[in-house]
Scaffold this active site. Sequence first.
Site, short mmCIF file in Angstrom:
data_model
loop_
_atom_site.label_atom_id
_atom_site.label_comp_id
_atom_site.label_asym_id
_atom_site.label_seq_id
_atom_site.Cartn_x
_atom_site.Cartn_y
_atom_site.Cartn_z
N ASP A 141 21.05 9.35 -18.99
CA ASP A 141 21.05 7.54 -19.30
C ASP A 141 22.87 6.69 -18.84
OD1 ASP A 141 20.56 6.06 -22.61
OD2 ASP A 141 19.75 4.81 -20.12
N LYS A 144 23.48 4.78 -13.53
CA LYS A 144 22.35 5.43 -13.10
C LYS A 144 22.93 6.02 -11.48
CE LYS A 144 20.97 3.65 -16.41
NZ LYS A 144 21.12 4.21 -16.83
N ASP A 169 16.65 7.93 -18.21
CA ASP A 169 16.00 7.10 -18.63
C ASP A 169 16.41 5.95 -16.97
OD1 ASP A 169 17.05 4.98 -20.49
OD2 ASP A 169 15.23 4.86 -20.35
N ASN A 170 15.43 4.63 -17.64
CA ASN A 170 15.66 3.77 -16.46
C ASN A 170 15.43 3.89 -14.97
OD1 ASN A 170 18.27 3.53 -18.69
ND2 ASN A 170 17.13 2.25 -18.54
N GLU A 199 13.64 -1.22 -22.48
CA GLU A 199 13.78 -1.64 -23.86
C GLU A 199 14.07 -3.37 -23.98
OE1 GLU A 199 15.70 0.42 -22.14
OE2 GLU A 199 18.12 0.10 -21.59
O1 LIG Z 1 23.35 1.43 -17.56
C1 LIG Z 1 23.31 1.16 -17.80
N1 LIG Z 1 23.28 2.34 -19.14
C2 LIG Z 1 24.77 2.87 -18.92
C3 LIG Z 1 25.78 2.39 -19.24
C4 LIG Z 1 27.24 2.43 -18.86
C5 LIG Z 1 28.58 2.25 -19.10
O2 LIG Z 1 28.32 3.54 -20.05
C6 LIG Z 1 30.05 4.14 -19.70
C7 LIG Z 1 30.21 3.07 -19.19
O3 LIG Z 1 31.08 2.74 -19.35
C8 LIG Z 1 29.46 2.43 -18.34
O4 LIG Z 1 29.75 1.37 -18.46
C9 LIG Z 1 21.50 0.41 -19.13
C10 LIG Z 1 22.31 -0.68 -17.88
C11 LIG Z 1 20.55 -0.83 -18.40
N2 LIG Z 1 19.85 -2.79 -18.23
O5 LIG Z 1 18.49 -2.98 -18.23
O6 LIG Z 1 20.91 -3.06 -17.02
C12 LIG Z 1 19.12 -0.32 -19.15
C13 LIG Z 1 19.92 0.58 -19.84
O7 LIG Z 1 18.83 1.20 -20.09
C14 LIG Z 1 20.45 0.93 -19.16
O8 LIG Z 1 20.68 2.68 -19.80
MG LIG Z 2 19.25 3.72 -20.25
#
Ligand SMILES: O=C(NC/C=C/[C@H]1OC[C@H](O)[C@@H]1O)c1cc([N+](=O)[O-])cc(O)c1O
Ligand SMILES: [Mg+2]
Length: 215
Positions: A141, A144, A169-170, A199
């Site tokens: 998660d 990506k 996820d995603n 979500e």
């Molecule tokens: O980027 C996503 N997850 C990765 C997170 C990344 C962040 O955490 C580590 C790093 O600092 C970065 O900024 C994400 C994005 C969406 N979205 O709708 O944009 C939905 C989700 O469920 C997601 O896990």
């Molecule tokens: Mg996610």
Amino acid sequence: TRTSRPQRILKAVQRKATVGDPQSVITAIDHFCRHREWAMNVGDEKGSILDSVVSEVSPVTVLELGTYCGYSTVRIARLLPPGACVITLEFNPDYAAIARQVIQWSGLEDKVQLVEGASGDWIPWMKEHFGVQAFDLVFLDHWKERYLPDTKLLEECGLIQKGTVLLADNVICPGTPDYLEYVRNSPRYNSHYYRSHLEYTKAEDGLEKSVFLGY
Ligand SMILES: O=C(NC/C=C/[C@H]1OC[C@H](O)[C@@H]1O)c1cc([N+](=O)[O-])cc(O)c1O
Ligand SMILES: [Mg+2]
């Protein structure tokens, strides 16, 4: 300066949830993200699918890539039997600081190892540092574009063995096309797509469960 969104999520937990009650922490975050501010937790709908996979696998060692505020960490840890644990990696120190407090509020700190740093740096050290043989379940998660390289790295490090379950996820939104293509076409994985929604929204998203079949 204004508080951050993760700080506002933690405040909602401290206001609405009961210390030591993981379900109330989950409910408080979902309510806040549905009625106040959207945030990238796996959420309640996909979270129920995550719960069912965790219960089915009943893992002893879980790896979570991408902690954010600890919402899915709490969902996973609350279902683990004594002696089982989840190691969760988070790159962003601000997210990690909030997640520690959310996990603590839920009373699950004994089942969680939160590690700050980049997955690519930490994965090669997992065996040595945590005494892990192989993971029973990996929840992807995080960034990506890291899903595929980190999966290959986990394979190379022998941390994915016959029967290991990957849950991503995603896979639709934001999407992980190269990862999907890999697990769906590889003869070494048995893959299944659980259709759901991004979500707290009506947009399509889903979880991909891939069981490693061994070499
Ligand atoms: O980027 C996503 N997850 C990765 C997170 C990344 C962040 O955490 C580590 C790093 O600092 C970065 O900024 C994400 C994005 C969406 N979205 O709708 O944009 C939905 C989700 O469920 C997601 O896990
Ligand atoms: Mg996610």
